[in-house]
Structure formats: C-alpha cells, structure tokens
Design an enzyme around this catalytic site. Structure first.
Site, PDB file in Angstrom:
ATOM      1  N   SER A 577       3.392 -17.067  -4.583  1.00 51.86           N
ATOM      2  CA  SER A 577       2.031 -17.590  -4.470  1.00 51.86           C
ATOM      3  C   SER A 577       1.834 -18.740  -5.439  1.00 51.86           C
ATOM      4  CB  SER A 577       1.017 -16.485  -4.798  1.00 51.86           C
ATOM      5  OG  SER A 577      -0.274 -17.032  -4.882  1.00 51.86           O
ATOM      6  N   TYR A 590      -2.697  -9.700 -10.115  1.00 59.94           N
ATOM      7  CA  TYR A 590      -2.018 -10.363  -8.990  1.00 59.94           C
ATOM      8  C   TYR A 590      -1.203 -11.556  -9.491  1.00 59.94           C
ATOM      9  CZ  TYR A 590      -1.489 -12.971  -4.595  1.00 59.94           C
ATOM     10  OH  TYR A 590      -0.979 -13.664  -3.515  1.00 59.94           O
TER      11      TYR A 590
HETATM   12  P1  NAI Z   1      -1.120  -9.857   5.263  1.00 58.62           P
HETATM   13  O1  NAI Z   1      -1.969  -8.808   4.643  1.00 58.62           O
HETATM   14  O2  NAI Z   1      -1.533 -10.411   6.568  1.00 58.62           O
HETATM   15  O3  NAI Z   1       0.372  -9.325   5.346  1.00 58.62           O
HETATM   16  C1  NAI Z   1       0.960  -8.557   4.328  1.00 58.62           C
HETATM   17  C2  NAI Z   1       1.724  -7.410   4.989  1.00 58.62           C
HETATM   18  O4  NAI Z   1       2.372  -6.652   3.969  1.00 58.62           O
HETATM   19  C3  NAI Z   1       0.819  -6.458   5.734  1.00 58.62           C
HETATM   20  O5  NAI Z   1       1.230  -6.313   7.066  1.00 58.62           O
HETATM   21  C4  NAI Z   1       0.947  -5.157   4.976  1.00 58.62           C
HETATM   22  O6  NAI Z   1       0.858  -3.997   5.798  1.00 58.62           O
HETATM   23  C5  NAI Z   1       2.310  -5.278   4.345  1.00 58.62           C
HETATM   24  N1  NAI Z   1       2.435  -4.411   3.163  1.00 58.62           N
HETATM   25  C6  NAI Z   1       1.555  -4.202   2.181  1.00 58.62           C
HETATM   26  N2  NAI Z   1       2.036  -3.302   1.314  1.00 58.62           N
HETATM   27  C7  NAI Z   1       3.261  -2.946   1.741  1.00 58.62           C
HETATM   28  C8  NAI Z   1       4.258  -2.044   1.257  1.00 58.62           C
HETATM   29  N3  NAI Z   1       4.062  -1.330   0.147  1.00 58.62           N
HETATM   30  N4  NAI Z   1       5.396  -1.935   1.950  1.00 58.62           N
HETATM   31  C9  NAI Z   1       5.600  -2.646   3.096  1.00 58.62           C
HETATM   32  N5  NAI Z   1       4.683  -3.497   3.586  1.00 58.62           N
HETATM   33  C10 NAI Z   1       3.516  -3.649   2.914  1.00 58.62           C
HETATM   34  O7  NAI Z   1      -1.030 -11.019   4.179  1.00 58.62           O
HETATM   35  P2  NAI Z   1      -0.299 -12.425   4.217  1.00 58.62           P
HETATM   36  O8  NAI Z   1      -1.298 -13.448   3.967  1.00 58.62           O
HETATM   37  O9  NAI Z   1       0.532 -12.541   5.388  1.00 58.62           O
HETATM   38  O10 NAI Z   1       0.579 -12.305   2.901  1.00 58.62           O
HETATM   39  C11 NAI Z   1       1.973 -12.352   2.873  1.00 58.62           C
HETATM   40  C12 NAI Z   1       2.455 -12.686   1.475  1.00 58.62           C
HETATM   41  O11 NAI Z   1       1.977 -13.986   1.124  1.00 58.62           O
HETATM   42  C13 NAI Z   1       1.952 -11.738   0.392  1.00 58.62           C
HETATM   43  O12 NAI Z   1       2.975 -11.483  -0.517  1.00 58.62           O
HETATM   44  C14 NAI Z   1       0.852 -12.536  -0.266  1.00 58.62           C
HETATM   45  O13 NAI Z   1       0.644 -12.187  -1.586  1.00 58.62           O
HETATM   46  C15 NAI Z   1       1.413 -13.946  -0.152  1.00 58.62           C
HETATM   47  N6  NAI Z   1       0.380 -14.976  -0.259  1.00 58.62           N
HETATM   48  C16 NAI Z   1      -0.594 -15.089   0.696  1.00 58.62           C
HETATM   49  C17 NAI Z   1      -1.558 -16.062   0.564  1.00 58.62           C
HETATM   50  C18 NAI Z   1      -2.643 -16.192   1.543  1.00 58.62           C
HETATM   51  O14 NAI Z   1      -3.538 -16.978   1.284  1.00 58.62           O
HETATM   52  N7  NAI Z   1      -2.629 -15.518   2.660  1.00 58.62           N
HETATM   53  C19 NAI Z   1      -1.553 -16.997  -0.579  1.00 58.62           C
HETATM   54  C20 NAI Z   1      -0.482 -16.777  -1.490  1.00 58.62           C
HETATM   55  C21 NAI Z   1       0.439 -15.798  -1.350  1.00 58.62           C
END
Ligand code: NAI
Length: 700
Positions: A577, A590
């Site tokens: 991030s 975070y």
């Molecule tokens: P999202 O919430 O749509 O996807 C994250 C996925 O990780 C979800 O499907 C969730 O079920 C899964 N997950 C959560 N805990 C878990 C665990 N213990 N074991 C296995 N799976 C687990 O979020 P998004 O936006 O797709 O995020 C993806 C990555 O990008 C994350 O690491 C987030 O921190 C990072 N990120 C996202 C940003 C954003 O603005 N969307 C900005 C910066 C970083």
C-alpha cells in the site's frame, strides 16, 4: 474403463422428430455431435464424420456433389457447421489422375485446397480421402476403445471376423493418407454388403446411405464389440490381477503433491509445463496391476493416442506397499534423464534424412504404482486431454490383453507419424503461446477487488490461476465468473486463511496437484482499519499484523519451499500500500503492517535471488471501485478522518492525486502483471506505486 455391464452399452440418441426438418449438412452436424458426446465412441479430437451432399454450384448453378468432412484439428463432439471442410467430389475423384504412388502420397494433401467448394476457409484434413472414396454417402470414422482393443490385438483380423462376421471388414495397418483412401474405396466397392471396416492398430470405419442409418450402424457395431468383450472377460481379472492395493485417496494426493513439483522442475528447462493428476478407477486398476510395467512398455497403438501421450510413459519407481516419497524423489532425476536418453535414441534410430528436429524428449505420462497417473504438457487442457488419451490406451490394453496379446504400433511406424511432415506443418500452424503460458499463479485475496482483477489479467495472458480466499461465498462467485471467461481448466479456487499454517500448506498442496507446482505468488489478501492510536486496541493491532505482515510471511514461506522443490525460479509480488511508505492519519496499525510487508519483500528478494526467485511490491492507493475494503466501515472512517461525506471520497482521492486520475483494480493488476512477466526479468526488490502520483510515497 472398458465396462462390461448393461450400463456400458451405448444408447441410440437419434431423435427423428428433430432431425427430420434439418438440411443434410445439419444432420451431419447433429450426428457428429451425438457421436462425439460420448468418449466411449471417440476420444477428444479423434475420428471424423462426413456426408456427400447435393448442392448447387455457385458459379454454374448446376447440381454438384459436395463432400462435407470434419476439417483439420476439429472435435466431432463440439464441432459447428463452420468446422467442416467442403470439397467438390468430382475434383476429388480427378485427383486420382495425379497420384504418383504411395511414396508420394503426402503431396496429395497439397491438392486438397484446389477442390474447395464455396470458398470455405476451413482446411481439409489428412483424412479427407478416407471419406471421399468410400462409395457411400455417409461415413463415420471413430476411435471407440472397444474396437481399438480388437484392432490392437495380435490376431485382430480373426477376432474381427469372429465378432462381426462379414459385416465388418479388416484392413492391415496403414498410416492415414491418400493410399488408405484408395484401399477403403476398393474395399467398399468389392464388399457392397459390408457396413464398415476395422483398421488394424487404429480404429473403426462405418458407412451407410443416410445420416440416421450411419449413426445407428456406428452405435450398433460398437455395442456389438462391447457385448462381445462382456462375454469374454466377465469374472476375469484384468492386467494379470492386482499386485498392490491403491493407497487411500488422501495419501494418493499427498504423494502426487510431493512428486509433481519435482517432475515439473526437471522437465521445464525449455518451457514451463503444467501438470494434471488422475486417479480414476481405470487408472488405479492399471497402476496397481501385475502387468502394468510390461504392457506400458509396449507403447500405445492408435496414432491419436501416442501423438498425445508419446509412445510410452515413464514408470515412476514407487512402492505402495512401503511408501517412501523421499526415496522416489531421490531417484527421479536419473529416471527422467534415462527416459530422455531413450527418447533421443528412438529418434536417432528412426529418423529419416528429412525428419524435423527432435522435439521435447521428456515423458508426457508418469505412472505411479498405487497412486495414479501424472501428465505434463505446455498447458492445462493439453495435460488433461493427454491423460484422457492414456485412459483410452489403458482401456485398449485391458481389452486386447484379456482376449489376445496386445500389440503396440511398430516403432518406425510410430516415428513416421510423430515426425510426419504433415504433422510438423500442423504444429507450425499453431498460434504462438501467450506470454504466461505454462505458468501457475496463486493469488491470495483472489475473491476481492484487486485479487480478482489480477487473476483475470494473468489468465488473459495464459497463466493458470488458483484464487485463494477466506470468504467461501465470494470465492464461489469469483471462481464462476473467471471460469465463465477463461474456461474451467485454468481456474481453481481454494478456501484458506492466510494466518493458518495448515490451511496454507493444504492450499499450496492442492495447487501442486491441480497444476503441478507454482511459479507466481501474488500476496494480496488484506483488510483495512482506522482508529487513532489511543483507541487502537491490541486486538485491532494484532489483526492487522496477523493478516498483513504475518499472512504475507506465511504464504511467501510456503511459496519459497515449493519454488525450491521445483528449482526453476519463482516470482512473488506483494500488493502492499502507499500507506506502507507514507504515514496516514488514524491508521497506525494498518500503515505499520503494510510497511512490514514492504521490508519483508526486500529481505525475500535478497534471499531468493540466487535461486532466481524475484520479489517485488505494488503499492495501490485509493482503489475504491470493486474493493470490499471500501464498502465497509473503513470508507466511513476515512471520510470522517478527512471530514467529508463518503460520496465525496472518490473525488477527494482523485483530486488529491498528482495526475488527477482515479485508480482502478485493473491498474493494480497491470503492475502485478509487469512484475510476474518476463518483461521485468531483471528486476527484484523493487516497488511500483500505482496511486496516480503522490509525492509522499515517492521512493527514496
Ligand atoms: P478486498 O476486500 O476487495 O479484497 C481483499 C480480500 O482478502 C477479500 O476477498 C477477503 O476475503 C480476503 N481476506 C481477508 N482476510 C483474509 C485472510 N485472513 N485469509 C485469506 N483471505 C483474506 O480489498 P482490495 O481492495 O482488493 O485489497 C487487496 C489488497 O490491496 C489488500 O492487501 C489491501 O490492503 C491492499 N490495498 C488496497 C487499497 C484500496 O484502496 N483498495 C489501497 C492500498 C492497498
């Protein structure tokens, strides 16, 4: 399995009410799809069908006879009308005047395009003369296991006579081509009462004057063969009986998970291969039998079989009576080397002055006693289909060896087909593989916004992808969507929690069995939380650390283990991030966990480099659309932190960025793709920010 119960009989599926209103070409299509829908009738891509149809010539308007025949490379089960080549019958007959004899038969293929009717772009196949010259309007050429079992028996001529009487003739082995077409013509003319012919070592031809009669003849003849085997084999143990008990299902998969990455590593020097594991009943019966080694060594018979499976499989040295995967692993490199040397020797023995260069000398099929069959190919569908073909070959060996002696194709004949100039031309016509073909990726958080977009990006360029996520429902939805777009072969889903060592180990083992190993880990599963530090509970702090920092460590550790077992490098991308580089208000847990991920990536880049394992980081920022993070309380908390309504957040982030642009999941996926592709082959320990420009996160 060559089953011998009533359930094994083929049903007559012809629906005359449907067929009555069809054109002759449509009836051919209908018949082809019916026949190809049952693998006992013909294997994938195997065999062909044809009809001679009266049509009007587009230039003269006169009635002409047109041969509709499955085009090159098609599959009768899934063919559509545009999959048939169409050729003028009078021109096909005129070709006989150009034929210079069997030693020149290959040149006849070059004349086929001159016979094309109706500017049809579908290329006519090598088998076209086999259909054209049979003196009946409708012809089926099928590869039914039950008939090939007769065709591959030592006394196949006598057996054909015994089973079918004079109704079905017999022709000795002859490579498909122009000469065989003339043989079939002569046979069909001289034996007007015959309804078909068994081709030694190959398959079945059947014919009739209507589409329906042809279909019914094909089904009846195959059922006759099945029934005959039923009478001869009932109560007899196949393959000399059982020599080993199969291991229990879970242990079979565990052994496959250990062996497959090692095999994959040893055979992927000239291009990464994808694996397939099959332990269905027919396979287990064979790999547990007394005669497995002896029969497998004879090689496959039907040309289709060995083109897909190589002439013979590699027998893996594994003793199911006292299982010791480590000992097997220790012996694998030498066994694989020996197979390659054997193959090179076969090439040298059989090659002709104008043979194409030797192709990949590695085995396609690996038989593991008590465990099952492993296949490897350049992509998943080919690996799976190769396994299906070897199951056909097992069925053939089962049938032939139970009533006679099974005979493989003579080595020189096999070579001449494998290295046939026309076969080589077909391979050269294949489209170039996509950049990630043969690569296997696992994406954690694959059911979320960025994970799913990343999976789609990697799939679009040819990778096989395992999406891993804790959310089973979201996983189902994402899996269905990705399978819908890219097909069932290339997508797998595995439910796992990235904080659980056991679940991670099981998930990676599943990937190893499904695809043979792993090349790419995209560690992306995550969450977001917001709270001023004095209100950050230990539980909240630990949750961030557990899923982000520790979760990224645990999946990377497992990937490194698998990469080292394969020994062909590897690729890790962390989706971290912007907040891992730049502090953000009210998100200390975070931000700190994300910073830990970035530093972990640097450490792993250092450790992995010597083994060609690259580790890089993509930093997203403010990816609101598609992200589940941005549907929950994080959105409200962020809006509160910036003192605005949630509806204004996307615009806030856009205008905050230097480029004044919103960032989408697909933008993150593109950066991940860059790092996992060979375009960035010389980058490790790097960071790409995909945040539309943010001076705070400039890397220094
Ligand atoms: P999202 O919430 O749509 O996807 C994250 C996925 O990780 C979800 O499907 C969730 O079920 C899964 N997950 C959560 N805990 C878990 C665990 N213990 N074991 C296995 N799976 C687990 O979020 P998004 O936006 O797709 O995020 C993806 C990555 O990008 C994350 O690491 C987030 O921190 C990072 N990120 C996202 C940003 C954003 O603005 N969307 C900005 C910066 C970083």
């Amino acid at each position: 399995m060559l089953e011998t119960s009533n359930a094994a009989r083929l049903a007559d599926l012809w629906d005359e009410a449907r067929a009555a209103s069809m054109s002759e070409a449509e009836r051919l299509l209908y018949r082809s799809n019916l026949l190809g829908s049952d693998k006992r009738i013909t294997n994938y891509g195997g065999g062909n069908t044809s009809a001679k149809v009266a049509q009007n010539d587009p230039l003269t308007g006169e009635a002409v006879e047109v041969l509709w025949v499955k085009g090159s490379g098609g599959d009768v089960g899934t063919i559509r009308l545009d999959g048939f080549a169409t050729l003028y019958m009078d021109k096909l007959h005129a070709l006989k005047g150009l034929y210079r004899g069997v030693e020149h038969e290959d040149e006849m293929v070059g004349y086929l395009p001159h016979c094309t009717f109706g500017l049809n772009p579908r290329a006519a196949s090598i088998d076209t003369p086999l259909h054209a010259y049979v003196s009946r309007r409708h012809v089926d050429h099928m590869h039914p296991d039950a008939v090939i079992a007769i065709a591959a028996a030592k006394d196949s001529k006598a057996l054909t006579r015994e089973i079918f009487g004079g109704e079905i003739g017999w022709l000795p082995w002859k490579r498909p081509g122009y000469e065989l077409g003339l043989w079939l013509e002569a046979f069909s003319r001289e034996n007007p009462d015959a309804v078909g012919v068994v081709l030694e070592g190959h398959g079945l031809f059947t014919w009739a004057d209507t589409a329906r009669a042809c279909y019914e003849t094909t089904i009846r003849i195959i059922n006759r063969a099945i029934e005959w085997f039923e009478g001869r084999t009932a109560g007899k143990a196949a393959f000399g009986g059982e020599a080993y008990r199969p291991l229990p299902a879970a242990e079979r998969r565990a052994v496959a998970a250990r062996l497959m990455p090692a095999i994959r590593g040893a055979i992927s020097a000239t291009g990464h291969k994808v694996g397939h594991f099959d332990d269905q009943a027919a396979v287990l019966e064979f790999v547990c039998s007394a005669r497995m080694e002896e029969l497998a060594a004879l090689g496959t018979s039907c040309p289709d079989h060995f083109l897909r499976t190589k002439i013979r499989p590699l027998m893996v040295d594994f003793d199911p009576a006292s299982p010791n995967a480590e000992a097997t692993l220790a012996g694998l490199p030498a066994a694989i080397e020996a197979y390659r040397n054997d193959y090179a020797a076969y090439y040298e023995r059989c090659k002709r002055p104008d043979s194409p260069a030797m192709r990949d000398p590695n085995a396609v099929v690996y038989l593991v006693p008590g465990v099952g069959m492993i296949t490897f190919a350049a992509d998943k569908a080919t690996a799976r289909i190769s396994a299906e073909f070897y199951v056909n070959a097992i069925n053939v060996m089962r049938g032939a060896s139970s009533v006679s002696d099974y005979v493989g194709l003579p080595e020189q004949e096999a070579f001449d087909i494998e290295y046939w100039a026309l076969e080589e031309a077909k391979l050269q016509r294949m489209p170039r593989p996509k950049p990630l073909a043969g690569r296997v990726a696992l994406v954690t958080g694959g059911a979320g916004g960025i994970g799913r977009a990343t999976a789609a990006r990697l799939l679009a360029d040819g990778a096989c992808v395992v999406i891993a996520d804790i959310d089973a429902d979201a996983l189902d939805t994402a899996g269905d969507e990705l399978c819908g777009s890219f097909g069932n072969d290339v997508v797998r889903k595995v439910r796992l929690d990235v904080t659980s060592e056991d679940e991670i180990a099981a998930g990676f083992a599943a990937a190893a069995v499904d695809y043979g190993g792993l090349d790419i880990l995209v560690s992306n599963a995550g969450l977001a939380s917001s709270a001023p530090v004095e209100e950050t509970t230990l539980a909240l702090w630990n949750r961030n650390m557990d899923i982000l920092a520790t979760g990224y460590f645990l999946v990377s550790r497992e990937a490194f283990r698998l990469f080292r077992q394969q020994g062909i490098g590897g690729n890790v991308v962390f989706v971290a991030s912007k907040n891992g580089l730049a502090a953000s208000p009210n998100a200390s847990a975070y931000c700190t966990a994300k910073a830990a991920e970035i530093h972990l990536a640097r450490c792993l880049a250092l450790e992995g480099a010597a083994a060609q394992i690259r580790v890089n980081v993509v930093n997203p920022d403010a990816v609101l659309r598609g992200s589940k993070i941005w549907t929950g309380e994080w959105k409200e908390q962020r809006a509160a932190a910036y003192n605005m309504s949630t509806d204004d957040l996307e615009e806030h982030y856009r205008s905050r960025s230097m480029l004044k642009r919103s960032v989408y999941p697909e933008d993150i996926a593109e950066a991940v793709y860059f790092f996992v592709s060979d375009m960035s082959a010389k980058s490790t320990g790097n960071i790409i920010n995909v945040d539309a420009g943010n001076a705070q996160s400039f890397t220094r």
